[in-house]
Design a protein around this motif. Structure first.
Motif, PDB file in Angstrom:
ATOM      1  N   VAL A   1      50.698  15.795  -1.935  1.00  0.00           N
ATOM      2  CA  VAL A   1      50.804  15.318  -0.623  1.00  0.00           C
ATOM      3  C   VAL A   1      49.718  14.128  -0.336  1.00  0.00           C
ATOM      4  CG1 VAL A   1      50.477  15.812   1.645  1.00  0.00           C
ATOM      5  CG2 VAL A   1      51.447  17.463   0.325  1.00  0.00           C
ATOM      6  N   PRO A   2      50.519  12.970  -0.634  1.00  0.00           N
ATOM      7  CA  PRO A   2      49.171  11.893  -0.831  1.00  0.00           C
ATOM      8  C   PRO A   2      48.918  11.624   0.769  1.00  0.00           C
ATOM      9  CG  PRO A   2      51.436  11.143  -1.765  1.00  0.00           C
ATOM     10  CD  PRO A   2      51.828  12.467  -1.091  1.00  0.00           C
ATOM     11  N   GLY A   3      47.490  11.300   0.768  1.00  0.00           N
ATOM     12  CA  GLY A   3      46.790  11.173   2.207  1.00  0.00           C
ATOM     13  C   GLY A   3      46.004  12.449   2.407  1.00  0.00           C
ATOM     14  N   LEU A   4      46.462  13.496   1.892  1.00  0.00           N
ATOM     15  CA  LEU A   4      45.636  14.591   1.917  1.00  0.00           C
ATOM     16  C   LEU A   4      44.635  14.765   0.983  1.00  0.00           C
ATOM     17  CD1 LEU A   4      45.300  17.642   3.408  1.00  0.00           C
ATOM     18  CD2 LEU A   4      47.080  18.446   1.659  1.00  0.00           C
ATOM     19  N   PHE A   5      43.363  14.993   1.487  1.00  0.00           N
ATOM     20  CA  PHE A   5      42.158  15.182   0.701  1.00  0.00           C
ATOM     21  C   PHE A   5      41.306  16.385   0.923  1.00  0.00           C
ATOM     22  CE2 PHE A   5      41.691  10.804  -0.839  1.00  0.00           C
ATOM     23  CZ  PHE A   5      42.567   9.902  -0.144  1.00  0.00           C
ATOM     24  N   HIS A   6      41.043  17.007  -0.413  1.00  0.00           N
ATOM     25  CA  HIS A   6      40.321  18.164  -0.204  1.00  0.00           C
ATOM     26  C   HIS A   6      39.053  18.210  -0.501  1.00  0.00           C
ATOM     27  CE1 HIS A   6      44.277  20.317  -0.186  1.00  0.00           C
ATOM     28  NE2 HIS A   6      44.725  19.652  -1.272  1.00  0.00           N
ATOM     29  N   VAL A   7      38.133  18.830   0.025  1.00  0.00           N
ATOM     30  CA  VAL A   7      36.655  18.914  -0.060  1.00  0.00           C
ATOM     31  C   VAL A   7      36.255  20.335   0.223  1.00  0.00           C
ATOM     32  CG1 VAL A   7      35.947  17.901   1.991  1.00  0.00           C
ATOM     33  CG2 VAL A   7      34.401  17.897  -0.101  1.00  0.00           C
ATOM     34  N   CYS A   8      36.448  21.330  -0.785  1.00  0.00           N
ATOM     35  CA  CYS A   8      36.563  22.719  -0.559  1.00  0.00           C
ATOM     36  C   CYS A   8      36.145  23.341  -1.666  1.00  0.00           C
ATOM     37  CB  CYS A   8      37.634  23.055   0.358  1.00  0.00           C
ATOM     38  SG  CYS A   8      39.238  22.721  -0.701  1.00  0.00           S
ATOM     39  N   GLY A   9      36.216  24.751  -1.918  1.00  0.00           N
ATOM     40  CA  GLY A   9      36.047  25.658  -2.704  1.00  0.00           C
ATOM     41  C   GLY A   9      34.673  25.653  -3.564  1.00  0.00           C
TER      42      GLY A   9
END
Lengths: 372, 469
Positions: A323-331
């Motif tokens: 999903v381009p445009g979705l950025f994760h910063v987690c886990g």
């Protein structure tokens, strides 16, 4: 309503990312289901440590550590930070070897923030440590901070930069559109943005699933404990063990904060966590073995909070491939707090389409798909 | 001690004693856990060991507890004194320390009869050595026949103030002054409850007589009594030297080494909140009390609450509540039939009703006054961490309205008492300086251990792994 960037999760990662983006001229809205710092960000054990950290995170952690000295100017608060050297103890020669290996590995990477110390230096750093300890690995620049103060300072700094934080606002629907993302919240409103950031901590797995890019983030609830004030007992040095679960933080008010990965049973749906007393007993046993003087100390409280974990124990940081445009910063798997200022920086870089100043390859979101 | 009982009762005051004895009499296996060395709770503290002189001073309301104790001693209850419960769970698990170790015990039912505590109200100088509560003084006398030999001032509002004054006069203690902080207009809202209260005329008369006798003795001994006192303040360098206050425009000052305060009684809800009982805010008494039915049921099916811990009604009422709770549990466990339950409980209910007639009057008369928590900025609210009212108020004015967050930021409520001493005041500061109705303000969370427990006791644990059953 529209913004350049929509961020789900008002924890320290979401706020750090928002601050940096806003400084670069982006408009940002943060959705926070409770209040900033309600879970792991505001209720962790406050360790600001490089010592013992997964070597994949070391480059980021070393840079982040520098930023902890400048919070007074970057977020208008020192976040309650102070230096407390972190000493990882070896209880046997075999454990000493484990530490030596780590030290050599760090050296080969060009890092010298952690150094091997002998028995004599151990007793200088932490005079009450028991006899059987043979040595350790020390990081003299590690420290401790107040997580709630830090979370609130980050949220306040974000707001000063023009970021909109919506507390008590849960993202209940999120979908992609031609121009980016549309998000529906529990307050019944809809928001649109070009970029969507997943900083939802323990809820990150579920959030990413909603967008069709499921991450294997699972929730855990660490048990943290604190003793009464024991002036001088820790001598300002925080301790960790090599072969057993235990982290002892030497708080500057004299209390000892106990962490190290004890976990509580929980119900993520109801957001309820129980304290398992067996954990308190196990921790106490080990604590007395390491610091016999702790026998008469009082355990005065336990607390817990939800955090997000990954199987390989390092976070997911970067853009989704699916999903381009979705950025994760987690886990962040129980060790994100120290990294937060640096995460804001690299996240803003990748969101702005630039090459991050340090590689995020080890944290790429699609690494689990590859593994299959 | 067994690892499992039909019911575990926590707290050996009137409710716990009556409840455990009644359940045992109905054939239940009962364990009673209590922190003190002897049964009796606070009201009948140390009663079985008290001397004739202690009995004489404390009077018939104290000695009345002997009957309860003797019924209890006859009952086949397993009694564990000097046992500190630090965690309880809704499934009936109880964790405690005793004899230097920690143990787990499980019950099909839990009865929490942890009673009441004195309402902690901060005022300037309340942390000075020499300042204590009236109840604290009363405990010293019940335990060890101690009483002040140097000038002592009593200040506050409510029956306990007068009761302790009566005892101190009987002990010939050098009382320097009695400062009644009850607003003088408070009698008016109380009047409407008078007709109901008069149904227990004897009880009321006893109270009136007690206060009158204290006044007569005070007059004889030239001890000043002031009404409508405000601005109480304890002063001294390292310990209490002087008590100051105002009455109207008059400034009062008394040399004293002991100040005894009493601002009413509130339910002691620590364990109840830790285990997860739902609570309701009482806007008149301004305290949280658990949602409990007359027969002791809470929102948790296995957890019952009996006695002053559900609403402060006094020792006799606590005893009746304890018995009703016991009968309800006996019925649930099929140890008595429905018919037996109705037969046995009806007279207890009547006695309880009768006991409660005067309560609305007393509660209105001694309701916490409006300015009870009008705290000066420099007044320390959290004794453990030295946090002042000003710092808390500043955060509330910034928009923080949750004690849990305020605690994490400035440590008030983070010390060994876990907020037992400051949470009422912090709550009132939030209620007074935010626009949130009190009942919607998030309560201070209590985490195990609810009382400090030594690491040695935790390390020396016999709490097993998963439950055998």
């Amino acid at each position: 309503m529209k913004a350049d960037v929509l961020i789900a999760g008002g924890g320290i990662m979401g706020c750090a990312t928002a601050i940096e983006l806003a400084r670069k001229g982006k408009s940002v809205i943060i959705f926070e289901k409770d209040v900033p710092g309600r879970h792991a960000s505001g209720n962790n054990s406050g360790g600001v440590r490089c010592q013992g950290r997964d070597v994949r995170e070391i480059p980021l952690a070393v840079e982040a550590r520098k930023m902890w000295d400048h919070h007074a100017s970057s977020v208008n608060s020192d976040c309650g930070f102070y230096v407390s050297p972190r000493l990882r103890l070896a209880e046997s020669d075999a454990e000493m070897e484990v530490l030596e290996k780590r030290c050599a590995k760090l050296k080969s990477m060009g890092y010298d923030h952690e150094v091997m110390v002998d028995k004599e230096e151990v007793s200088r750093l932490s005079p009450n440590v028991t006899e059987h300890v043979v040595g350790g690995l020390a990081c003299y620049t590690d420290g401790l901070a107040n997580p709630m103060l830090t979370s609130k300072a980050y949220a306040a700094a974000a707001e000063r930069q023009g970021v909109t934080i919506l507390p008590h606002t849960r993202v209940i629907e999120a979908q992609t559109t031609s121009g980016g993302f549309r998000v529906k919240t529990s307050s019944g409103k809809e928001y649109e943005g070009e970029v969507l950031v997943n900083g939802t901590g323990a809820w990150a797995g579920r959030f990413s699933e909603m967008l069709g890019d499921p991450l294997p983030v699972f929730a855990a609830a660490p048990t943290m404990m604190v003793t009464d004030r024991l002036p001088g007992l820790m001598n300002g040095t925080s301790l960790g063990l090599t072969g057993r679960l235990l982290g002892l933080m030497a708080a500057n008010n004299g209390t000892v904060i106990v962490g190290g990965g004890y976990r509580s049973p929980f119900d993520l749906e109801k957001e309820k966590i129980w304290v398992d007393p067996l954990q308190m007993c196990t921790a106490s046993k080990i604590m007395i073995e390491i610091l016999p003087k702790l026998k008469d100390a009082q355990m005065i409280r336990c607390w817990t909070a939800f955090e997000g974990h990954l199987k390989d124990k390092v976070p997911v940081v970067g853009e989704s491939v699916k999903v381009p445009g979705l950025f994760h910063v987690c886990g962040f798997s129980a060790h994100g707090f120290q990294l937060a200022p640096m995460m804001g920086r690299v996240m803003s870089q990748v969101i702005m389409g630039r090459e991050p100043e340090l590689s995020l390859h080890d944290f790429r979101p699609d690494r689990f798909v590859e593994a299959k | 001690m067994k690892t499992r009982y039909d019911a575990i009762v926590i707290g050996a005051g009137p409710a716990g004693l009556a409840c455990s004895a009644e359940m045992a009499a109905r054939g239940l296996e009962v364990a009673l856990l209590d922190e003190q060395a002897n049964p009796g709770g606070q009201i009948y503290r140390n009663i079985s060991k008290a001397s004739p002189k202690q009995h004489a001073i404390l009077g018939e309301d104290y000695s009345a507890g002997m009957e309860l104790i003797s019924v209890f001693k006859e009952a086949p209850v397993e009694y564990f004194p000097q046992t500190r419960v630090w965690q309880a769970e809704p499934n009936g698990d109880v964790f405690f320390s005793r004899n230097g170790g920690s143990t787990k015990v499980s019950g099909d039912y839990l009865v929490l009869s942890t009673g009441a505590m004195e309402r902690p109200v901060p005022f300037p100088g309340w942390t000075l050595p020499g300042v204590m509560t009236c109840g604290g003084m009363s405990n010293l006398f019940k335990d060890s026949s101690l009483s002040p030999i140097e000038p002592v001032v009593l200040a506050g509002s409510g029956p306990l103030l007068w009761l302790v004054a009566e005892h101190l006069f009987a002990l010939e203690a050098p009382v320097a002054a009695i400062l009644d902080t009850t607003p003088q207009t408070q009698i008016f809202p109380a009047f409407k409850h008078m007709p109901r209260a008069l149904r227990r005329f004897g009880f009321l008369l006893k109270g009136v007589k007690m206060i009158a006798e204290v006044q007569i003795t005070a007059l004889k001994r030239k001890v000043p009594i002031y009404r409508g006192v405000k601005d109480l303040c304890a002063e001294g360098r390292d310990r209490l030297e002087r008590v100051q206050a105002t009455r109207g425009k008059k400034e009062l000052s008394f040399e004293a080494t002991t100040l005894l305060v009493s601002e009413g009684i509130i339910p002691n809800t620590s364990l109840l909140r830790q285990v997860g009982c739902a609570h309701t805010w009482d806007p008149v008494q301004r305290f949280w009390h658990p949602d409990v039915t007359v027969d002791g049921r809470t929102n948790l099916p296995a957890v019952f609450v009996a006695g002053d811990g559900n609403f402060v009604h006094g020792a006799k009422a606590a005893e009746f509540k304890g018995r009703l709770t016991a009968l309800t549990i006996a019925l649930e466990m099929h140890r008595i039939s429905r018919t037996e339950y109705l037969e046995l409980s009806a007279p207890v209910r009547r006695q309880l009703d009768r006991e409660l007639f005067p309560r609305p009057f007393i509660d209105a008369m001694y309701a916490p006054r409006k300015d009870l928590y009008s705290l000066a900025d420099e007044t320390i609210v959290c004794r453990c961490e030295g946090v002042t009212a000003g710092r808390i108020r500043a955060l509330v004015e910034e928009g923080y309205a949750d004690h849990n967050e305020i605690k994490a930021m400035i440590r008030c409520g983070m010390g060994p008492c876990q907020g037992r001493m400051c949470s009422s005041a912090v709550f009132e500061l939030i209620a007074g300086h935010s626009n949130i109705p009190p009942r919607e303000i998030r309560q201070h969370r209590l985490r195990p251990p609810i009382k400090p427990v030594s690491l040695g006791e935790l390390a020396n644990a016999n709490i097993g792994g998963p439950d055998e059953s």
